[in-house]
Design a protein around this motif. Structure first.
Motif, PDB file in Angstrom:
ATOM      1  N   ASP A 350       0.815  -1.223   0.000  1.00 36.63           N
ATOM      2  CA  ASP A 350       0.000   0.000   0.000  1.00 36.63           C
ATOM      3  C   ASP A 350       0.849   1.274   0.000  1.00 36.63           C
ATOM      4  OD1 ASP A 350      -2.310  -1.594   0.125  1.00 36.63           O
ATOM      5  OD2 ASP A 350      -2.099  -1.761   2.303  1.00 36.63           O
ATOM      6  N   GLY A 351       1.953   1.268  -0.741  1.00 39.82           N
ATOM      7  CA  GLY A 351       2.760   2.468  -0.873  1.00 39.82           C
ATOM      8  C   GLY A 351       3.684   2.764   0.289  1.00 39.82           C
ATOM      9  N   THR A 352       3.761   1.871   1.260  1.00 39.03           N
ATOM     10  CA  THR A 352       4.654   2.094   2.397  1.00 39.03           C
ATOM     11  C   THR A 352       6.079   1.705   2.029  1.00 39.03           C
ATOM     12  OG1 THR A 352       4.235  -0.129   3.254  1.00 39.03           O
ATOM     13  CG2 THR A 352       2.773   1.640   4.004  1.00 39.03           C
ATOM     14  N   ARG A 353       7.011   1.991   2.925  1.00 41.00           N
ATOM     15  CA  ARG A 353       8.399   1.588   2.759  1.00 41.00           C
ATOM     16  C   ARG A 353       8.805   0.712   3.937  1.00 41.00           C
ATOM     17  NH1 ARG A 353      10.314   2.197  -2.185  1.00 41.00           N
ATOM     18  NH2 ARG A 353      12.416   2.037  -1.282  1.00 41.00           N
ATOM     19  N   THR A 354       9.732  -0.214   3.701  1.00 38.41           N
ATOM     20  CA  THR A 354      10.139  -1.185   4.715  1.00 38.41           C
ATOM     21  C   THR A 354      11.642  -1.105   4.935  1.00 38.41           C
ATOM     22  OG1 THR A 354       8.368  -2.685   4.043  1.00 38.41           O
ATOM     23  CG2 THR A 354      10.163  -3.639   5.320  1.00 38.41           C
ATOM     24  N   ASP A 355      12.063  -1.178   6.185  1.00 40.97           N
ATOM     25  CA  ASP A 355      13.488  -1.198   6.513  1.00 40.97           C
ATOM     26  C   ASP A 355      14.095  -2.549   6.120  1.00 40.97           C
ATOM     27  OD1 ASP A 355      13.004   1.255   7.631  1.00 40.97           O
ATOM     28  OD2 ASP A 355      13.051   0.546   9.720  1.00 40.97           O
ATOM     29  N   SER A 356      15.414  -2.558   5.966  1.00 39.65           N
ATOM     30  CA  SER A 356      16.131  -3.792   5.644  1.00 39.65           C
ATOM     31  C   SER A 356      17.384  -3.892   6.501  1.00 39.65           C
ATOM     32  CB  SER A 356      16.521  -3.817   4.162  1.00 39.65           C
ATOM     33  OG  SER A 356      17.247  -4.990   3.854  1.00 39.65           O
ATOM     34  N   VAL A 357      17.554  -5.038   7.161  1.00 39.62           N
ATOM     35  CA  VAL A 357      18.771  -5.319   7.916  1.00 39.62           C
ATOM     36  C   VAL A 357      19.761  -5.977   6.962  1.00 39.62           C
ATOM     37  CG1 VAL A 357      19.782  -6.485   9.904  1.00 39.62           C
ATOM     38  CG2 VAL A 357      17.426  -5.657  10.016  1.00 39.62           C
ATOM     39  N   VAL A 358      20.965  -5.416   6.861  1.00 38.15           N
ATOM     40  CA  VAL A 358      21.952  -5.887   5.895  1.00 38.15           C
ATOM     41  C   VAL A 358      23.014  -6.727   6.585  1.00 38.15           C
ATOM     42  CG1 VAL A 358      23.703  -5.181   4.217  1.00 38.15           C
ATOM     43  CG2 VAL A 358      21.576  -3.890   4.430  1.00 38.15           C
ATOM     44  N   PHE A 359      23.294  -7.891   5.978  1.00 41.32           N
ATOM     45  CA  PHE A 359      24.343  -8.791   6.451  1.00 41.32           C
ATOM     46  C   PHE A 359      25.377  -8.950   5.339  1.00 41.32           C
ATOM     47  CE2 PHE A 359      20.872  -9.708   9.205  1.00 41.32           C
ATOM     48  CZ  PHE A 359      21.395 -10.225  10.382  1.00 41.32           C
ATOM     49  N   GLY A 360      26.643  -9.122   5.710  1.00 38.02           N
ATOM     50  CA  GLY A 360      27.699  -9.275   4.716  1.00 38.02           C
ATOM     51  C   GLY A 360      28.649 -10.397   5.068  1.00 38.02           C
ATOM     52  N   LEU A 361      29.266 -10.951   4.024  1.00 38.01           N
ATOM     53  CA  LEU A 361      30.272 -12.004   4.194  1.00 38.01           C
ATOM     54  C   LEU A 361      31.361 -11.747   3.159  1.00 38.01           C
ATOM     55  CD1 LEU A 361      30.977 -14.766   5.572  1.00 38.01           C
ATOM     56  CD2 LEU A 361      29.877 -15.858   3.611  1.00 38.01           C
ATOM     57  N   LEU A 362      32.606 -11.746   3.610  1.00 32.97           N
ATOM     58  CA  LEU A 362      33.762 -11.525   2.739  1.00 32.97           C
ATOM     59  C   LEU A 362      34.477 -12.847   2.464  1.00 32.97           C
ATOM     60  CD1 LEU A 362      35.300  -8.321   4.376  1.00 32.97           C
ATOM     61  CD2 LEU A 362      33.518  -8.468   2.635  1.00 32.97           C
ATOM     62  N   SER A 363      35.139 -12.903   1.323  1.00 33.32           N
ATOM     63  CA  SER A 363      35.897 -14.119   1.014  1.00 33.32           C
ATOM     64  C   SER A 363      36.977 -14.351   2.055  1.00 33.32           C
ATOM     65  CB  SER A 363      36.525 -14.012  -0.375  1.00 33.32           C
ATOM     66  OG  SER A 363      37.393 -12.892  -0.455  1.00 33.32           O
ATOM     67  N   THR A 364      37.521 -13.267   2.628  1.00 28.26           N
ATOM     68  CA  THR A 364      38.563 -13.410   3.644  1.00 28.26           C
ATOM     69  C   THR A 364      38.019 -13.878   4.983  1.00 28.26           C
ATOM     70  OG1 THR A 364      38.326 -11.032   4.070  1.00 28.26           O
ATOM     71  CG2 THR A 364      40.098 -11.708   2.589  1.00 28.26           C
ATOM     72  N   ASP A 365      36.693 -13.785   5.178  1.00 20.78           N
ATOM     73  CA  ASP A 365      36.126 -14.244   6.459  1.00 20.78           C
ATOM     74  C   ASP A 365      36.324 -15.734   6.629  1.00 20.78           C
ATOM     75  OD1 ASP A 365      35.270 -11.708   7.119  1.00 20.78           O
ATOM     76  OD2 ASP A 365      33.225 -12.023   6.378  1.00 20.78           O
ATOM     77  N   ARG A 366      36.425 -16.462   5.548  1.00 20.28           N
ATOM     78  CA  ARG A 366      36.577 -17.926   5.657  1.00 20.28           C
ATOM     79  C   ARG A 366      37.923 -18.323   6.245  1.00 20.28           C
ATOM     80  NH1 ARG A 366      35.488 -20.900   0.240  1.00 20.28           N
ATOM     81  NH2 ARG A 366      36.872 -19.314  -0.576  1.00 20.28           N
ATOM     82  N   THR A 367      38.907 -17.438   6.118  1.00 17.99           N
ATOM     83  CA  THR A 367      40.255 -17.781   6.584  1.00 17.99           C
ATOM     84  C   THR A 367      40.521 -17.324   8.011  1.00 17.99           C
ATOM     85  OG1 THR A 367      41.193 -15.739   5.713  1.00 17.99           O
ATOM     86  CG2 THR A 367      41.126 -17.636   4.235  1.00 17.99           C
TER      87      THR A 367
END
Length: 368
Positions: A350-367
């Motif tokens: 109905d024309g509203t807007r919704t927030d978004s929680v952002v998550f990230g993962l880096l290739s270096t996180d695996r090491t």
């Protein structure tokens, strides 16, 4: 003008001959040839072949194009056809096309002929070659990649088929492009799948339309779509039909999540390569109700993330609604870190807007 005969990469391109009539008629009457070349007469008869050899091909040459039979160099038997059409002299441009006879498919004939004809066209002064393919014709797009063409986009409603107009994928090679195949942004999965023995992922296909439609019309899944509107059956069927084309173009890897023990479709997962220039991709996923609560989503996300980093991506991100705690647990279990909240990022009902929680993962996180 290209040479009368071209011999390279294990094929011979030569002028059509009346001795080709029987083979040409058989090849052009084949259902697969008819499907992807809707401009051919139907039925295609020996009279159709004779007209092409005596009138159609000479007309192509007379207007600045080219029309070749692809022949087996050992026997000189027709195994396909290749040509240049729609020349635009002021742009140094032409369109390249081909078909392969049923008895010669699976031998790399189309790639060899396309490479040979492209090189001859460039040597004759052509600067830009376009290869147009129906989006569902993944085999043709694989030929384009193998022959060094790059995906340039989709030309909407430019094709005319027996069932109406349709879009065509545009693949282009320039005279000064580097030799060899085009490197893919998203290669095929190793042996066609990813699995850890509990969950399996493979490319989405037409047979998955029923399960995917059921999944994406569930109220809780619709609420997380952008925009939050249920899709119709036709759009889901189209998504499944074009999944391979979008993968080949480097746009997205659209996957079916399977229960490894039963082979049943458990859900879907998509990696969208939203920023190739920075090496960033976006992940989305959802499960059918009967597959939830077993850790399958986190396993699937982990498998896709590992593959994405292996093929060269550097960063993955995913977004969830703030109240979607279950999805946030999946991402945390797969190693993603919460990075912040984007206020009003997504369209809501109905024309509203919704927030978004952002998550990230880096290739270096695996090491680490």
């Amino acid at each position: 003008m290209t040479p009368e005969t071209i011999e390279a990469y294990g094929v011979r391109l030569r002028p059509d001959r009346l001795t080709d009539v029987t083979d040409m008629a058989a090849a052009c009457a084949d259902p697969l040839t008819q499907r992807f070349l809707p401009g051919l007469p139907d039925p295609y008869t020996e009279e159709s072949a004779r007209w092409w050899i005596t009138e159609g091909a000479p007309a192509a040459w007379a207007t600045g194009g080219a029309a070749y039979t692809i022949a087996d160099p050992a026997t000189d038997r027709l195994i396909g056809a290749a040509g240049l059409s729609h020349p635009v002299a002021e742009r140094g441009q032409a369109e390249i096309g081909y078909w392969v006879a049923p008895w010669a498919r699976g031998r790399g004939v189309a790639t060899a002929a396309t490479r040979a004809l492209a090189e001859a066209a460039f040597a004759a002064g052509t600067v830009r070659l376009e290869l147009l393919s129906q989006e569902e014709n993944a085999a043709s797009q694989r030929v384009a990649l193998a022959a060094g063409f790059r995906h340039e986009g989709v030309r909407r409603s430019v094709g005319q088929g027996r069932d109406g107009r349709h879009d065509l994928a545009v693949w282009v090679r320039l005279a000064d492009d580097p030799p060899g195949p085009t490197a893919r942004l998203l290669p095929d999965l190793p042996e066609g799948r990813l699995t850890d023995g509990v969950v399996t992922l493979r490319r989405l296909g037409p047979a998955d339309a029923e399960a995917l439609y059921r999944l994406h019309t569930l109220p809780e899944v619709v609420a997380n779509r952008v925009p939050p509107v249920a899709p119709d059956r036709e759009s889901i069927e189209r998504r499944c039909r074009l999944a391979e084309s979008h993968w080949l173009a480097g746009r997205s890897a659209d996957l079916a999540i399977l229960d490894a023990a039963t082979g049943a479709v458990a859900g879907g997962c998509a990696l969208v390569y939203d920023e190739p220039a920075t090496g960033q991709g976006m992940l989305g996923y959802s499960l059918l109700p009967e597959a939830r609560g077993r850790g399958l989503a986190a396993r699937a996300v982990g498998l896709v993330a590992a593959w994405a980093f292996d093929v060269g991506l550097a960063r993955l991100w995913a977004g969830t609604r703030p109240e979607n705690a279950a999805s946030q647990r999946v991402l945390a279990k797969a190693g993603f870190r919460r990075e912040g909240l984007l206020r009003g990022r997504l369209p809501g009902p109905d024309g509203t807007r919704t927030d978004s929680v952002v998550f990230g993962l880096l290739s270096t996180d695996r090491t680490r």
